[in-house]
Design a protein around this motif. Structure first.
Motif, PDB file in Angstrom:
ATOM      1  N   ILE A   2       0.846  -1.196   0.000  1.00  0.00           N
ATOM      2  CA  ILE A   2       0.000   0.000   0.000  1.00  0.00           C
ATOM      3  C   ILE A   2       0.878   1.241   0.000  1.00  0.00           C
ATOM      4  O   ILE A   2       1.713   1.432   0.870  1.00  0.00           O
ATOM      5  CB  ILE A   2      -0.929   0.011   1.226  1.00  0.00           C
ATOM      6  CG1 ILE A   2      -1.891  -1.165   1.114  1.00  0.00           C
ATOM      7  CG2 ILE A   2      -1.673   1.312   1.338  1.00  0.00           C
ATOM      8  CD1 ILE A   2      -2.652  -1.453   2.360  1.00  0.00           C
ATOM      9  N   LYS A   3       0.698   2.046  -1.016  1.00  0.00           N
ATOM     10  CA  LYS A   3       1.464   3.286  -1.070  1.00  0.00           C
ATOM     11  C   LYS A   3       0.652   4.405  -0.448  1.00  0.00           C
ATOM     12  O   LYS A   3      -0.559   4.392  -0.468  1.00  0.00           O
ATOM     13  CB  LYS A   3       1.797   3.612  -2.521  1.00  0.00           C
ATOM     14  CG  LYS A   3       2.785   2.607  -3.071  1.00  0.00           C
ATOM     15  CD  LYS A   3       3.066   2.869  -4.526  1.00  0.00           C
ATOM     16  CE  LYS A   3       3.875   1.725  -5.088  1.00  0.00           C
ATOM     17  NZ  LYS A   3       3.364   1.221  -6.328  1.00  0.00           N
ATOM     18  N   GLU A  22      -6.644   7.121  -4.733  1.00  0.00           N
ATOM     19  CA  GLU A  22      -6.340   5.826  -4.135  1.00  0.00           C
ATOM     20  C   GLU A  22      -4.930   5.428  -4.525  1.00  0.00           C
ATOM     21  O   GLU A  22      -4.312   6.035  -5.400  1.00  0.00           O
ATOM     22  CB  GLU A  22      -7.374   4.824  -4.644  1.00  0.00           C
ATOM     23  CG  GLU A  22      -7.164   3.405  -4.237  1.00  0.00           C
ATOM     24  CD  GLU A  22      -7.076   3.245  -2.733  1.00  0.00           C
ATOM     25  OE1 GLU A  22      -6.360   2.337  -2.309  1.00  0.00           O
ATOM     26  OE2 GLU A  22      -7.691   4.016  -1.985  1.00  0.00           O
ATOM     27  N   TYR A  26      -4.503   0.140  -7.059  1.00  0.00           N
ATOM     28  CA  TYR A  26      -5.926  -0.152  -7.113  1.00  0.00           C
ATOM     29  C   TYR A  26      -6.617   0.678  -8.190  1.00  0.00           C
ATOM     30  O   TYR A  26      -7.572   0.239  -8.797  1.00  0.00           O
ATOM     31  CB  TYR A  26      -6.593   0.100  -5.762  1.00  0.00           C
ATOM     32  CG  TYR A  26      -8.042  -0.275  -5.782  1.00  0.00           C
ATOM     33  CD1 TYR A  26      -8.402  -1.615  -5.832  1.00  0.00           C
ATOM     34  CD2 TYR A  26      -9.038   0.699  -5.872  1.00  0.00           C
ATOM     35  CE1 TYR A  26      -9.714  -1.985  -5.921  1.00  0.00           C
ATOM     36  CE2 TYR A  26     -10.361   0.332  -5.953  1.00  0.00           C
ATOM     37  CZ  TYR A  26     -10.697  -1.014  -5.976  1.00  0.00           C
ATOM     38  OH  TYR A  26     -12.004  -1.375  -6.075  1.00  0.00           O
ATOM     39  N   HIS A  30     -10.513   0.393 -11.007  1.00  0.00           N
ATOM     40  CA  HIS A  30     -11.571   1.114 -10.336  1.00  0.00           C
ATOM     41  C   HIS A  30     -12.963   0.596 -10.641  1.00  0.00           C
ATOM     42  O   HIS A  30     -13.874   0.756  -9.841  1.00  0.00           O
ATOM     43  CB  HIS A  30     -11.477   2.598 -10.656  1.00  0.00           C
ATOM     44  CG  HIS A  30     -11.570   3.425  -9.425  1.00  0.00           C
ATOM     45  ND1 HIS A  30     -12.773   3.784  -8.893  1.00  0.00           N
ATOM     46  CD2 HIS A  30     -10.624   3.908  -8.600  1.00  0.00           C
ATOM     47  CE1 HIS A  30     -12.561   4.480  -7.795  1.00  0.00           C
ATOM     48  NE2 HIS A  30     -11.266   4.568  -7.595  1.00  0.00           N
ATOM     49  N   ILE A  34     -13.862  -4.167  -5.187  1.00  0.00           N
ATOM     50  CA  ILE A  34     -12.683  -4.374  -4.355  1.00  0.00           C
ATOM     51  C   ILE A  34     -12.345  -5.855  -4.221  1.00  0.00           C
ATOM     52  O   ILE A  34     -11.197  -6.258  -4.340  1.00  0.00           O
ATOM     53  CB  ILE A  34     -12.913  -3.763  -2.960  1.00  0.00           C
ATOM     54  CG1 ILE A  34     -12.650  -2.260  -3.027  1.00  0.00           C
ATOM     55  CG2 ILE A  34     -12.006  -4.388  -1.918  1.00  0.00           C
ATOM     56  CD1 ILE A  34     -12.710  -1.575  -1.696  1.00  0.00           C
ATOM     57  N   GLU A  35     -13.361  -6.686  -4.038  1.00  0.00           N
ATOM     58  CA  GLU A  35     -13.112  -8.102  -3.768  1.00  0.00           C
ATOM     59  C   GLU A  35     -12.313  -8.777  -4.882  1.00  0.00           C
ATOM     60  O   GLU A  35     -11.400  -9.543  -4.606  1.00  0.00           O
ATOM     61  CB  GLU A  35     -14.411  -8.888  -3.581  1.00  0.00           C
ATOM     62  CG  GLU A  35     -15.216  -8.505  -2.372  1.00  0.00           C
ATOM     63  CD  GLU A  35     -16.231  -7.432  -2.689  1.00  0.00           C
ATOM     64  OE1 GLU A  35     -16.844  -7.514  -3.770  1.00  0.00           O
ATOM     65  OE2 GLU A  35     -16.390  -6.507  -1.888  1.00  0.00           O
ATOM     66  N   GLU A  38      -8.851  -7.856  -4.605  1.00  0.00           N
ATOM     67  CA  GLU A  38      -8.322  -8.491  -3.404  1.00  0.00           C
ATOM     68  C   GLU A  38      -8.018  -9.965  -3.662  1.00  0.00           C
ATOM     69  O   GLU A  38      -6.971 -10.466  -3.271  1.00  0.00           O
ATOM     70  CB  GLU A  38      -9.380  -8.377  -2.307  1.00  0.00           C
ATOM     71  CG  GLU A  38      -8.849  -7.884  -0.985  1.00  0.00           C
ATOM     72  CD  GLU A  38      -9.924  -7.921   0.090  1.00  0.00           C
ATOM     73  OE1 GLU A  38     -11.056  -7.478  -0.183  1.00  0.00           O
ATOM     74  OE2 GLU A  38      -9.621  -8.417   1.182  1.00  0.00           O
TER      75      GLU A  38
END
Lengths: 671, 72
Positions: A2-3, A22, A26, A30, A34-35, A38
């Motif tokens: 994660i930046k 974001e 990610y 867009h 999210i899943e 992930e």
């Protein structure tokens, strides 16, 4: 990885939401939920970590079971440290980083346990180069690999749990064909404005909610109401966005767009419900919030205790690591929300929208199910039920329909509807006699249609029809007398009839032991007649709309009460009841009223909603039981030192997977 | 009172959600907070004068990020 993103927040006023820049990783994805992103991330980590963990496992098995020391001990430790490194510090980096941050911010999470466990294990490897201590670095890699695998399976199962809502999100049309200056043009759905006329061809999706202004067709609304039979639409009918036009061309004027559409409302309802809490989870939530720090303390105590009593540092480390990795707050925390998510998703697919998680717990204790009459049990529109005398039926109907066709009164409409699309006779000198009936001339015969008052005024004798009129009135029906040249031809009885499914649904509830009650503003006679027809024994009649809530309150003194009514007129009663079930019409739903909202106005939905709630709640209880039992057995076993750290980690991963999978099993239930 | 929905990224377990919830509830203007790890969302009821910055900061403090702020 994660930046860091910028603090800056962009204001997007139109959409009344703010987009936050974001992390770039990610941002590329867009449009996908999210899943999905992930799941892909976890999948990569799983493959990567096992690439290294499998050789470690083989290596550990060989040295342990065959007691083969292939290489000198120190070199073996160094090799293990090197091979384990990528598993723990590359593929497990987000876990390590996220978990360790907890030790600085005091916001501990699941990762804190795994991070501490693996780090301690890994560092024993480094220490073992210098001190007399067992090397657990291989074990740290195994724990991380199993943890990552467990997470991957869990995230996937969680994705399955939310599949219905994601289907709903995808349901909306992307494009619309609208008429602009007499031309059909295709535009994207965002460009459609209220008032636009949309052209929908057979097989196409209706882009947004609207009203038919031209054309006739059957529309498949199953995706929204769960009703499999297509619904006929003609001029004046309301249509819902995302439903599918089947066989004719429809011209529809858009009435609602964007956030205001029926589909958007459904999605909003379902999301809110899924985020809401069920009272039973309060304890689990409380435990979840203090669980991780508690386990950290327990691990330290375990380490101290074991070291104190055995003087064996290696053993103390191993047991403490087991305690860290076996404890599973996730099973506890996910028990309720996943079951609720699956349950509410299943409901949404069938047009049952559970608005508050609380309802599924309350509904189990309900004793009384109170139904509003008009529009809930009945269709809310009058229909012709009898024509007397029967041998004259077609003539009476033709005559009455021809005259009534010129009136807008609901009873007039019922008669015309009954006559259907057959040819009407031409009528002259049509007159509406307010509150009494209508009159007109058909080929020089004077036709009078109306109630007793009108017949008396016109001095038309009812003589032999008197008794049948009385009988219809006793049955709660409205009677229209049809006279030709001052002589009665016959009578037409009109009544608000029960919906097709009302009898079945109420029967099912009676069978399940609920006390079904009908509440209505109608007089006792009419009310009893309908109640008898649908199988309701108890009737509360002559109730003014504003008194319904008070009547519910009286019942509540005797037991939990559910109220079923339309969301518009019955809002106070819906609110007062323990479980308010609001009936929608398939095109509009009253969002604010009702704990459960039925998208389609059908009483079978009430039975389904009750069954679904019960099954969902059963799953929640099973899950909570499992999660509590797991932690209560597993943690003490780990403290006692009977579980190898890797076994402990596998148990932990399995326990949260079990909870999520069990929730998904709810789908197998017939509702 | 206004309702606010937060889209939150980085949460992966139930204790994450409970952390975010705890952190958000520390803001005096936040009256109700319910965070779901399944939806990656937090549903809030806040006083009118709530600042977005404060919400974002609270989520960050617990170790996660806000992706989007949605007003009902």
């Amino acid at each position: 990885m994660i930046k860091k993103h910028e603090h800056h927040i962009e204001h997007v006023h139109d959409a009344s939401q703010s987009e936050i820049p974001e992390n770039p990783e990610y941002a590329h994805h867009h449009d996908t939920p999210i899943e999905n992103w992930e799941i892909t991330q976890w999948k990569r980590k799983v493959i990567g970590s096992w690439l290294f963990a499998v050789p470690i496992a083989i290596f550990m098995i060989i040295t342990r079971f065959f007691m083969m020391d292939i290489l000198p001990e120190n070199i073996m430790i160094i090799i293990l440290l090197i091979v384990s490194f990528p598993v723990v510090f590359i593929f497990g980096w987000t876990t390590i980083k996220g978990g360790m941050r907890g030790f600085f911010t005091f916001y501990f999470n699941m990762d804190s346990l795994i991070a501490l466990g693996t780090l301690v294990a890994y560092f024993t490897g480094i220490f073992s180069l210098f001190f007399e201590i067992q090397d657990y670095s291989g074990i740290s890699a195994m724990i991380m690999a199993f943890y990552i695998t467990g997470k991957y399976v869990e995230v996937k199962a969680r994705g399955r749990a939310s599949q219905e809502i994601r289907k709903l999100l995808k349901l909306g049309a992307k494009k619309a064909r609208v008429l602009r200056n007499g031309q059909e043009i295709e535009i994207s759905i965002e460009e459609v404005a209220v008032g636009d006329v949309m052209v929908i061809k057979p097989g196409e999706k209706i882009p947004t909610d609207g009203i038919v202004i031209k054309g006739e067709s059957a529309v498949n609304e199953s995706m929204i109401t769960g009703e499999s039979l297509p619904v006929d639409k003609k001029k004046g009918s309301n249509v819902t966005g995302a439903t599918i036009n089947q066989d004719g061309i429809l011209y529809v004027r858009a009435t609602k767009i964007g956030k205001d559409t029926f589909l958007s409302h459904i999605i909003q309802l379902v999301e809110e419900a899924q985020g809401s809490k069920v009272p039973i989870q309060v304890l689990a939530d409380k435990i979840t919030s203090i669980f991780v720090p508690a386990v950290l303390i327990l691990a330290v105590l375990t380490f101290g205790g074991w070291f104190y009593f055995t003087q064996n540092l290696s053993r103390a480390f191993s047991v403490a690591i087991s305690v860290l990795v076996i404890a599973c707050p996730c099973a506890l925390g996910l028990a309720t929300p996943t079951a609720l998510m699956v349950g509410s998703g299943m409901g949404a697919k069938r047009g049952i929208l559970i608005r508050k998680g609380e309802a599924i717990q309350t509904i189990r204790e309900v004793k009384f199910v109170v139904f509003d009459k008009t529009g809930t049990i009945t269709k809310g529109l009058p229909e012709v039920t009898n024509i007397y005398p029967e041998r004259m039926e077609s003539y009476i109907l033709e005559t009455a329909a021809s005259v009534e066709n010129l009136s807008e009164h609901p009873i007039a409409k019922a008669i015309v509807e009954k006559y259907g699309k057959r040819k009407l006779k031409s009528v002259k000198n049509f007159k509406i006699l307010r509150g009494r009936g209508v009159e007109g001339k058909i080929s020089n015969k004077k036709i009078t249609i109306g109630n007793r008052t009108l017949m008396n005024e016109e001095k038309i004798s009812l003589d032999k029809f008197e008794s049948i009129i009385n009988q219809f009135e006793r049955e709660g029906k409205t009677t229209m007398i049809v006279a030709e040249n001052k002589k009665v031809l016959g009578v037409i009885a009109v009544a608000d009839t029960p919906k097709e499914d009302s009898v079945k649904a109420i029967n099912a509830l009676n069978m399940q032991g609920y006390r079904t009650i009908m509440i209505t503003g109608d007089n006792e006679t009419t009310a009893r007649a309908i109640a008898k027809e649908v199988g309701i024994v108890e009737v509360i009649a002559n109730v003014l709309p504003e008194d319904k809530a008070r009547k519910i309150k009286e019942l509540q003194r005797k037991g939990m009460t559910a109220f079923v009514g339309d969301g518009i007129n019955d809002a106070p009663a819906l609110k007062q009841s323990n479980v308010g079930i609001a009936m929608g019409t398939g095109t509009d739903i009253a969002i604010e009223s009702g704990d459960i909202v039925l998208a389609r106005g059908n009483l079978r939905g009430v039975v389904a909603a009750i069954n679904l709630s019960k099954e969902t709640f059963k799953k929640i209880k099973q899950n909570l039981f499992w999660a509590f039992a797991y932690n209560m057995v597993a943690v003490p076993l780990a403290v006692a030192g009977v579980l190898h750290p890797v076994i402990a980690e596998i148990a932990m991963a399995l326990s949260s997977i079990t909870v999520v999978t069990n929730a998904n099993l709810l789908r197998k239930k017939k509702i | 009172m206004k309702k606010i929905k937060l889209e939150i990224s980085g949460m992966h377990c139930a204790s994450c959600a409970s952390n975010v919830e705890r952190s958000l509830k520390k803001i005096p203007a936040v009256k109700k907070a319910s965070v779901s790890v399944l939806l990656n969302k937090g549903m809030l009821e806040c006083e009118e004068n709530i600042s977005e910055e404060e919400l974002v900061k609270a989520v960050k403090r617990a170790g996660y990020n806000v992706r989007k702020i949605i007003y009902d």
